[in-house]
Design a protein around this motif. Structure first.
Motif, mmCIF file in Angstrom:
data_model
loop_
_atom_site.group_PDB
_atom_site.id
_atom_site.type_symbol
_atom_site.label_atom_id
_atom_site.label_comp_id
_atom_site.label_asym_id
_atom_site.label_seq_id
_atom_site.Cartn_x
_atom_site.Cartn_y
_atom_site.Cartn_z
ATOM 1 N N THR A 109 39.353 38.348 37.960
ATOM 2 C CA THR A 109 39.626 37.751 39.271
ATOM 3 C C THR A 109 38.482 36.852 39.703
ATOM 4 O OG1 THR A 109 40.929 39.692 39.946
ATOM 5 C CG2 THR A 109 40.138 38.252 41.693
ATOM 6 N N ALA A 110 37.249 37.343 39.565
ATOM 7 C CA ALA A 110 36.076 36.556 39.967
ATOM 8 C C ALA A 110 35.948 35.290 39.129
ATOM 9 C CB ALA A 110 34.812 37.406 39.839
ATOM 10 N N ARG A 134 45.023 37.022 40.616
ATOM 11 C CA ARG A 134 45.425 38.430 40.692
ATOM 12 C C ARG A 134 46.438 38.807 39.607
ATOM 13 N NH1 ARG A 134 44.508 43.754 42.373
ATOM 14 N NH2 ARG A 134 46.500 44.739 42.800
ATOM 15 N N GLY A 141 32.981 45.236 44.142
ATOM 16 C CA GLY A 141 32.900 43.821 44.482
ATOM 17 C C GLY A 141 31.548 43.459 45.077
ATOM 18 N N SER A 173 36.665 39.073 45.248
ATOM 19 C CA SER A 173 37.334 39.880 44.219
ATOM 20 C C SER A 173 37.913 41.187 44.743
ATOM 21 C CB SER A 173 36.357 40.182 43.071
ATOM 22 O OG SER A 173 35.231 40.899 43.547
ATOM 23 N N GLY A 231 33.915 33.875 43.744
ATOM 24 C CA GLY A 231 34.867 34.770 43.094
ATOM 25 C C GLY A 231 34.475 36.231 43.225
ATOM 26 N N ALA A 232 33.167 36.522 43.117
ATOM 27 C CA ALA A 232 32.695 37.898 43.284
ATOM 28 C C ALA A 232 32.927 38.384 44.709
ATOM 29 C CB ALA A 232 31.215 37.977 42.932
ATOM 30 N N ASN A 249 37.255 49.031 44.362
ATOM 31 C CA ASN A 249 36.756 47.676 44.134
ATOM 32 C C ASN A 249 36.023 47.090 45.332
ATOM 33 O OD1 ASN A 249 38.741 46.475 45.831
ATOM 34 N ND2 ASN A 249 40.042 45.905 44.119
ATOM 35 N N ARG A 280 43.149 40.301 50.461
ATOM 36 C CA ARG A 280 41.694 40.369 50.664
ATOM 37 C C ARG A 280 41.447 40.706 52.124
ATOM 38 N NH1 ARG A 280 40.870 40.069 45.135
ATOM 39 N NH2 ARG A 280 43.087 39.806 44.761
ATOM 40 N N LEU A 285 38.605 43.115 37.954
ATOM 41 C CA LEU A 285 37.705 42.574 38.984
ATOM 42 C C LEU A 285 36.960 41.351 38.451
ATOM 43 C CD1 LEU A 285 36.653 43.661 41.907
ATOM 44 C CD2 LEU A 285 34.621 44.297 40.626
#
Length: 445
Positions: free
Chosen positions: A107-108, A344, A169, A134, A130-131, A165, A369, A104
């Motif tokens: 990714t962020a 990812r 997230g 994520s 990004g958060a 997540n 997403r 996670l």
């Protein structure tokens, strides 16, 4: 302090509810007719009735969205918690833990770096994007895997990762907001921790605090809910759906009160109730009675979660600024593909020790997403308006459009290539494993 909130009259509110439900019905019918995901349809029709045809005022849609996203996320996450299999979670705990923590964060960081480079913003603004982006989306994945059967362990990893997540997230987003906007409520806890250490270690401690506190409260509420249901039973407590709603929103409020994540509390409460047979070893008759009660409330909650999904995506589309989207469309699409094809897969590299390369690639390329990023998309803009911060408003508009395009592109692309990826990466191995599970020993080639 003066408020700029637009309060619609009863007729206007009824009109908006009617329009949104019409959007939902049309999208669901088209989705079933052409066998495509309904998520982008909700957004497309939301854009159509909002900024294009102006059936719904954009500012009013934005105000209503801020309320709908809270109610909707609580219901969606609480309901999804019930569907989590504790047996499969334990079996794949290393993979899921890696994807939902370090994965996670990676990714962020990757998505945030790409955002900052494309839009020339400070890195912390990119990290906020990004958060927000994520979390992957179980609402898209669950029906997708029902249609295209994949191996149970791979399906469980991807779906369970996305269930966890979602709230994580949100927790990461609250940390990013605290770092970027010191006057935000979540920043108070972060600043108090930072007195004893530097800022970034404080952010890690804050994240861990939110995680531990939220899980603890969720377990307590889940146990409490179970024993209330056990004592009353479905006949003595026909209003089980009302009690479940009280648990979900009570958990949300408790989590927010202690500056943890109310959404994660609701998720964990749902997990405890959904896995009651594992956690509470009662006699078969009691288990059967409680199962009937919980199935009753889950069925009701699933309907509410579907309604929440419709309202979140339709109002999100209706609240968009088409000028901002059109002016940044190329960067938004590039950013979406960076997240799909770079962020990812890089984050998923952590799981290679437990999975074969083809299995890893399937997991890495299936992370659309959806509802949580969409629900969080307008949050930075809302904070900018709340604190009269022009810079935050400008960044918030860019984050909103980038999030929406990323959601649309990821859902469309990753929905369309599921059957291709399954055939190329999983199908041969899946048949072999089915034969082994059935008691046959495949001949080696």
């Amino acid at each position: 302090m003066t408020s700029n909130v637009l309060i619609p009259d009863v007729d206007t509110l009824a009109y908006i509810i009617f329009i949104v439900l019409a959007v939902g019905i049309a999208s669901l019918l088209i989705s079933r007719k052409f066998n495509i995901s309904y998520v982008p349809l909700f957004v497309f029709f939301g854009i159509l009735v909002g900024p294009v045809l102006n059936f719904i005022n954009r500012n009013l849609a934005h105000e209503l969205f801020d309320y709908v996203r809270v109610f909707g996320l609580v219901m969606i996450l609480f309901t999804e918690g019930h569907t989590l299999s504790w047996r499969m979670l334990k079996k794949n705990i290393k993979t899921i833990a890696m994807l939902d923590t370090l994965g996670l964060l990676i990714t962020a960081l990757v998505a945030g770096s790409a955002f900052s480079m494309l839009f020339h913003t400070p890195f912390i603004v990119g990290f906020l994007f990004g958060a927000i982006i994520s979390a992957t989306d179980p609402a898209t994945l669950i029906p997708l895997f029902r249609q295209y059967k994949v191996r149970e362990d791979i399906e469980t990893v991807i779906v369970t990762e996305s269930i966890f997540n979602d709230p994580l997230g949100i927790v990461l987003t609250s940390v990013a907001i605290a770092l970027l906007l010191p006057q935000a409520p979540s920043a108070a806890v972060l600043e108090s921790i930072a007195k004893y250490t530097s800022l970034y270690p404080a952010a890690v401690i804050f994240f861990l605090y939110e995680l531990v506190a939220s899980i603890g409260i969720g377990i307590v509420l889940g146990v409490f809910g179970y024993y209330v249901i056990k004592k009353t039973g479905i006949r003595g407590f026909p209003e089980i759906e009302v009690f479940a709603l009280m648990l979900a929103f009570g958990g949300f409020l408790a989590g927010e009160y202690v500056k943890a994540s109310g959404y994660l509390v609701a998720t964990v409460t749902g997990i405890v109730l959904g896995n009651h047979k594992v956690f509470f070893r009662d006699n078969p008759e009691t288990v059967k009675r409680i199962m009937r009660a919980i199935e009753k409330e889950v069925h009701f909650n699933e309907t509410l979660a579907t309604l929440a999904t419709i309202f979140i995506f339709a109002l999100l589309g209706a609240s968009l600024d088409l000028e901002t989207i059109s002016s940044n469309l190329l960067q938004d699409v590039i950013l979406a593909f960076v997240i799909i094809l770079v962020a990812r897969p890089v984050a998923a590299l952590l799981i290679l020790p437990w999975w074969k390369p083809k299995e890893y690639l399937f997991i890495a390329l299936e992370g659309p997403r959806g509802v949580v990023p969409s629900a969080l998309a307008s949050f930075p803009l809302t904070l900018g308006l709340m604190y009269h911060n022009p810079q935050m408003i400008q960044w918030g508009e860019i984050i909103l459009s980038a999030t929406v395009i990323t959601v649309l592109v990821s859902v469309i692309v990753e929905t369309l290539w599921v059957p291709i990826l399954r055939e190329k990466l999983l199908e041969v191995e899946s048949i072999r494993e089915k034969m082994i599970r059935a008691g046959y020993t495949p001949k080696s080639s």
